[in-house]
Design a protein around this motif. Structure first.
Motif, PDB file in Angstrom:
ATOM      1  N   MET A 184      11.164 -29.449  45.786  1.00  0.00           N
ATOM      2  CA  MET A 184      10.952 -30.043  47.102  1.00  0.00           C
ATOM      3  C   MET A 184      10.420 -31.456  46.930  1.00  0.00           C
ATOM      4  N   ARG A 185      10.458 -32.211  48.002  1.00  0.00           N
ATOM      5  CA  ARG A 185       9.955 -33.575  47.965  1.00  0.00           C
ATOM      6  C   ARG A 185       9.093 -33.812  49.192  1.00  0.00           C
ATOM      7  N   GLY A 186       8.179 -34.780  49.076  1.00  0.00           N
ATOM      8  CA  GLY A 186       7.355 -35.148  50.210  1.00  0.00           C
ATOM      9  C   GLY A 186       6.203 -34.197  50.447  1.00  0.00           C
ATOM     10  N   CYS A 187       5.413 -34.516  51.468  1.00  0.00           N
ATOM     11  CA  CYS A 187       4.232 -33.718  51.802  1.00  0.00           C
ATOM     12  C   CYS A 187       3.900 -33.908  53.272  1.00  0.00           C
ATOM     13  N   ASP A 188       3.672 -32.801  53.977  1.00  0.00           N
ATOM     14  CA  ASP A 188       3.282 -32.859  55.385  1.00  0.00           C
ATOM     15  C   ASP A 188       1.779 -32.765  55.575  1.00  0.00           C
ATOM     16  N   ASN A 189       1.039 -32.524  54.492  1.00  0.00           N
ATOM     17  CA  ASN A 189      -0.422 -32.478  54.596  1.00  0.00           C
ATOM     18  C   ASN A 189      -0.962 -33.902  54.664  1.00  0.00           C
ATOM     19  N   MET A 190      -1.869 -34.123  55.559  1.00  0.00           N
ATOM     20  CA  MET A 190      -2.439 -35.467  55.714  1.00  0.00           C
ATOM     21  C   MET A 190      -3.882 -35.471  55.228  1.00  0.00           C
ATOM     22  N   CYS A 191      -4.086 -35.126  53.963  1.00  0.00           N
ATOM     23  CA  CYS A 191      -5.433 -35.207  53.402  1.00  0.00           C
ATOM     24  C   CYS A 191      -5.922 -36.646  53.536  1.00  0.00           C
ATOM     25  N   SER A 192      -7.122 -36.819  53.985  1.00  0.00           N
ATOM     26  CA  SER A 192      -7.577 -38.164  54.367  1.00  0.00           C
ATOM     27  C   SER A 192      -7.699 -39.113  53.193  1.00  0.00           C
ATOM     28  N   PRO A 197       1.670 -38.668  51.496  1.00  0.00           N
ATOM     29  CA  PRO A 197       2.555 -38.575  52.668  1.00  0.00           C
ATOM     30  C   PRO A 197       3.173 -39.920  53.054  1.00  0.00           C
ATOM     31  N   PHE A 198       2.486 -41.009  52.730  1.00  0.00           N
ATOM     32  CA  PHE A 198       2.991 -42.336  53.081  1.00  0.00           C
ATOM     33  C   PHE A 198       3.959 -42.872  52.034  1.00  0.00           C
ATOM     34  N   THR A 199       3.833 -42.388  50.795  1.00  0.00           N
ATOM     35  CA  THR A 199       4.687 -42.905  49.717  1.00  0.00           C
ATOM     36  C   THR A 199       5.848 -41.975  49.382  1.00  0.00           C
ATOM     37  N   ARG A 200       5.756 -40.711  49.786  1.00  0.00           N
ATOM     38  CA  ARG A 200       6.827 -39.759  49.472  1.00  0.00           C
ATOM     39  C   ARG A 200       7.444 -39.106  50.703  1.00  0.00           C
ATOM     40  N   GLY A 201       6.929 -39.407  51.881  1.00  0.00           N
ATOM     41  CA  GLY A 201       7.575 -38.954  53.100  1.00  0.00           C
ATOM     42  C   GLY A 201       7.324 -37.502  53.450  1.00  0.00           C
ATOM     43  N   ARG A 202       8.101 -37.012  54.429  1.00  0.00           N
ATOM     44  CA  ARG A 202       7.936 -35.663  54.940  1.00  0.00           C
ATOM     45  C   ARG A 202       8.496 -34.627  53.981  1.00  0.00           C
ATOM     46  N   GLU A 203       7.994 -33.411  54.124  1.00  0.00           N
ATOM     47  CA  GLU A 203       8.455 -32.316  53.265  1.00  0.00           C
ATOM     48  C   GLU A 203       9.898 -31.946  53.554  1.00  0.00           C
ATOM     49  N   ARG A 204      10.665 -31.770  52.504  1.00  0.00           N
ATOM     50  CA  ARG A 204      11.987 -31.167  52.616  1.00  0.00           C
ATOM     51  C   ARG A 204      12.246 -30.394  51.327  1.00  0.00           C
ATOM     52  N   SER A 205      12.884 -29.261  51.490  1.00  0.00           N
ATOM     53  CA  SER A 205      13.060 -28.319  50.383  1.00  0.00           C
ATOM     54  C   SER A 205      14.484 -28.366  49.861  1.00  0.00           C
ATOM     55  N   ARG A 206      14.594 -28.223  48.570  1.00  0.00           N
ATOM     56  CA  ARG A 206      15.888 -28.276  47.895  1.00  0.00           C
ATOM     57  C   ARG A 206      16.615 -26.933  48.006  1.00  0.00           C
ATOM     58  N   ASP A 207      17.925 -26.980  48.059  1.00  0.00           N
ATOM     59  CA  ASP A 207      18.758 -25.787  48.105  1.00  0.00           C
ATOM     60  C   ASP A 207      18.363 -24.828  46.976  1.00  0.00           C
ATOM     61  N   MET A 379     -10.715 -33.753  37.113  1.00  0.00           N
ATOM     62  CA  MET A 379     -11.918 -34.196  37.819  1.00  0.00           C
ATOM     63  C   MET A 379     -11.970 -35.718  37.903  1.00  0.00           C
ATOM     64  N   PHE A 380     -12.276 -36.223  39.084  1.00  0.00           N
ATOM     65  CA  PHE A 380     -12.296 -37.666  39.323  1.00  0.00           C
ATOM     66  C   PHE A 380     -13.419 -38.003  40.299  1.00  0.00           C
ATOM     67  N   TYR A 381     -13.822 -39.251  40.304  1.00  0.00           N
ATOM     68  CA  TYR A 381     -14.668 -39.688  41.423  1.00  0.00           C
ATOM     69  C   TYR A 381     -13.782 -40.355  42.474  1.00  0.00           C
ATOM     70  N   TYR A 382     -14.271 -40.391  43.684  1.00  0.00           N
ATOM     71  CA  TYR A 382     -13.469 -40.854  44.810  1.00  0.00           C
ATOM     72  C   TYR A 382     -13.108 -42.329  44.667  1.00  0.00           C
ATOM     73  N   SER A 383     -11.831 -42.610  44.883  1.00  0.00           N
ATOM     74  CA  SER A 383     -11.319 -43.978  44.847  1.00  0.00           C
ATOM     75  C   SER A 383     -10.591 -44.230  46.170  1.00  0.00           C
ATOM     76  N   GLU A 384     -11.141 -45.112  46.987  1.00  0.00           N
ATOM     77  CA  GLU A 384     -10.541 -45.382  48.301  1.00  0.00           C
ATOM     78  C   GLU A 384      -9.182 -46.040  48.142  1.00  0.00           C
ATOM     79  N   ARG A 385      -8.179 -45.511  48.876  1.00  0.00           N
ATOM     80  CA  ARG A 385      -6.832 -46.049  48.836  1.00  0.00           C
ATOM     81  C   ARG A 385      -6.465 -46.662  50.169  1.00  0.00           C
ATOM     82  N   PRO A 386      -5.998 -47.903  50.160  1.00  0.00           N
ATOM     83  CA  PRO A 386      -5.645 -48.573  51.410  1.00  0.00           C
ATOM     84  C   PRO A 386      -4.594 -47.798  52.191  1.00  0.00           C
ATOM     85  N   GLY A 387      -4.773 -47.744  53.495  1.00  0.00           N
ATOM     86  CA  GLY A 387      -3.798 -47.096  54.359  1.00  0.00           C
ATOM     87  C   GLY A 387      -4.063 -45.638  54.635  1.00  0.00           C
TER      88      GLY A 387
END
Length: 492
Positions: A184-192, A197-207, A379-387
């Motif tokens: 599948m490609r994309g993601c419909d979850n809008m984790c803050s 979701p902005f770089t890979r678009g909406r979810e769609r599943s492969r045949d 494990m990571f520390y938070y890194s703010e991403r524009p947008g």
């Protein structure tokens, strides 16, 4: 502790923001041009590079491991953290020196960073000729041809249908035993906190039939393990009439059939009992008991789940827009343990120092780790991403030194838990699949057990691709050590 952390590839501070990367192998099949691809970030990016290589090979290119010999250089990029984008910019500086002496070289930026910045990349990085997002790789030959004529190009169109289901990936850096299959490609979850979701678009599943066909082809070519890959595999949902999940949910009564992830998992498991099946990544809000019972039903579906929690505190999870709370997550873990047993491997992702996280809320993450007892974590520390929603709504108000200290506490906790979990394996007999040579000795081979743990065994009499029954004799926090009992035992 520092040496132990280094030994088990769990790192702290700014190092934890660093990225894995892969490059194309050297090949000479007589084609007139060479392409070099350098891939960063998640496994989905590495999988995408295999699609890109396939498209370019069909258009007259061999791959090369030396970018100085390439006619076309692609950086397949990640935007998940600031460090990721800075790494790519630093690499472009290296390429710049080569391009000065080889101006006919075409340089392209692909993937999530390309999608996020779009034509800004052409302005900011003067040597970049082509900027292409994850859904526009079919357009690469046209854009490269245009660049060779002096016309720079951008295609960052996000599709609601594209899955590249008809393209047979070129397996890059392959051990010939394990492979990834994008389902599948994309993601419909809008984790803050997340740009996906902005770089890979909406979810769609492969045949699913194309997925099964790819798995069968890999098995017939000698591969013995596939990992079904998606941003949120449990959200996989396909029908012959509609592969976009959002639209499918609205007209489910109108379609002829629906294949969910549990159905797909069973279809792939039935390809052959000797083909191991893994999957990544699962989302706590979507993983179902149906999936867990399907895993239990088939011996060749590995007993391992990557189930990112991100935080152990319900208020922070709400700020992250994860759509579940601490209790929901622990209930899903309880179901995993009850259905699949205590030996099922569980791993996670953790973010330290998210916006407004208090010391008490950080402690909630540590106590949740104690309850779940993860086998390992990223494990990571938070890194703010524009947008992102978090960048727009919340202040990144946790000082860097506090983020690093909290991250190190999470790392130390995970190191303890990993060792504790690995000690439970000592004395047990397990089946592993040999994948390659140990990093530390050419006289040892490495494989993984069902729970996705690395097991080191003596190499005598073994080859890559063998199933081996072993008895675990010792362990560290990262590795199990076994003695060989039987080569290619009956797996049924």
């Amino acid at each position: 502790m520092d040496q132990l952390i280094k030994d088990i590839d769990i790192i702290s501070g700014e190092e934890a923001q660093a990225l894995d990367y892969k490059t194309t192998p050297e090949e000479n099949t007589g084609k007139t041009k060479k392409i070099y691809i350098e891939s960063y970030g998640c496994q989905m990016n590495f999988s995408d590079s295999e699609i890109v290589a396939s498209i370019m090979k069909e258009n007259g290119y061999d791959t090369t491991a030396d970018f100085q010999q390439a006619d076309v250089v692609f950086l397949n990029t990640c935007s998940i953290r600031e460090k990721a984008e800075q790494t790519v910019r630093n690499r472009l500086n290296h390429f710049n020196a080569v391009k000065k002496n080889k101006p006919e070289m075409t340089i392209g930026v692909l993937g999530c960073m390309a999608e996020r910045l779009k034509d800004k990349l052409l302005e900011e990085e003067k040597i970049v000729d082509v900027v292409v997002g994850p859904d526009a790789y079919r357009d690469l030959p046209n854009l490269v041809n245009a660049a060779e004529d002096g016309r720079k190009g951008v295609n960052t169109f996000l599709s609601r249908e594209e899955t590249y289901a008809d393209i047979a990936p070129v397996r890059l850096n392959s051990n010939g035993v394990t492979a990834f299959i994008s389902i599948m490609r994309g993601c419909d979850n809008m984790c803050s906190f997340c740009v996906v979701p902005f770089t890979r678009g909406r979810e769609r599943s492969r045949d699913p039939h194309s997925i099964v066909a790819e798995a069968r082809d890999l098995f017939e070519r000698g591969y013995r393990e596939v990992t079904l890959l998606g941003q949120n595999v449990d959200s996989y949902k396909w029908s012959p009439e509609e592969n976009n999940k959002a639209r499918l949910n609205k007209k489910e009564e109108e379609v002829s059939e629906v294949v969910n992830f549990a159905n797909l998992l069973e279809m792939v498991a039935q390809v052959n009992p000797l083909l191991r099946v893994r999957f990544s990544t699962s989302h706590p809000k979507d993983i179902t008991d149906e999936v867990l019972y399907t895993m239990k039903k088939y011996e060749n579906i590995c007993n391992y789940i990557h189930l990112p929690v991100q935080s152990g505190n319900s208020r922070v999870l709400e700020l992250m827009n994860r759509t579940y709370d601490r209790e929901w997550y622990l209930d899903r873990v309880k179901a995993i343990r009850e259905i699949l047993g205590e030996e099922c491997g569980i791993s996670s992702d953790m973010i330290a120092g998210f916006c407004t996280e208090t010391e008490e809320e950080h402690q909630d993450t540590l106590t949740l780790m104690d309850i779940v007892k993860y086998d390992f974590s990223y494990m990571f520390y938070y890194s703010e991403r524009p947008g992102t929603l978090a960048a727009k709504k919340y202040t990144d108000d946790i000082p860097l030194d506090v983020k690093k200290r909290r991250l190190n506490e999470i790392i130390e906790k995970q190191t303890q838990l990993s060792l504790e979990r690995n000690k439970l394996d000592v004395g047990k007999e397990q089946i592993i699949l040999i994948e390659g040579t140990s990093k530390k000795s050419e006289f040892e081979l490495k494989g993984r057990n069902s729970a996705n743990k690395v097991v080191i065994v003596p190499s005598e009499g073994l080859k890559i691709g063998d199933y081996v029954k072993v008895k675990i004799k010792d362990c560290t926090a990262a590795t199990l050590f076994g003695e060989v009992l039987e080569i290619n035992p009956a797996l049924a």
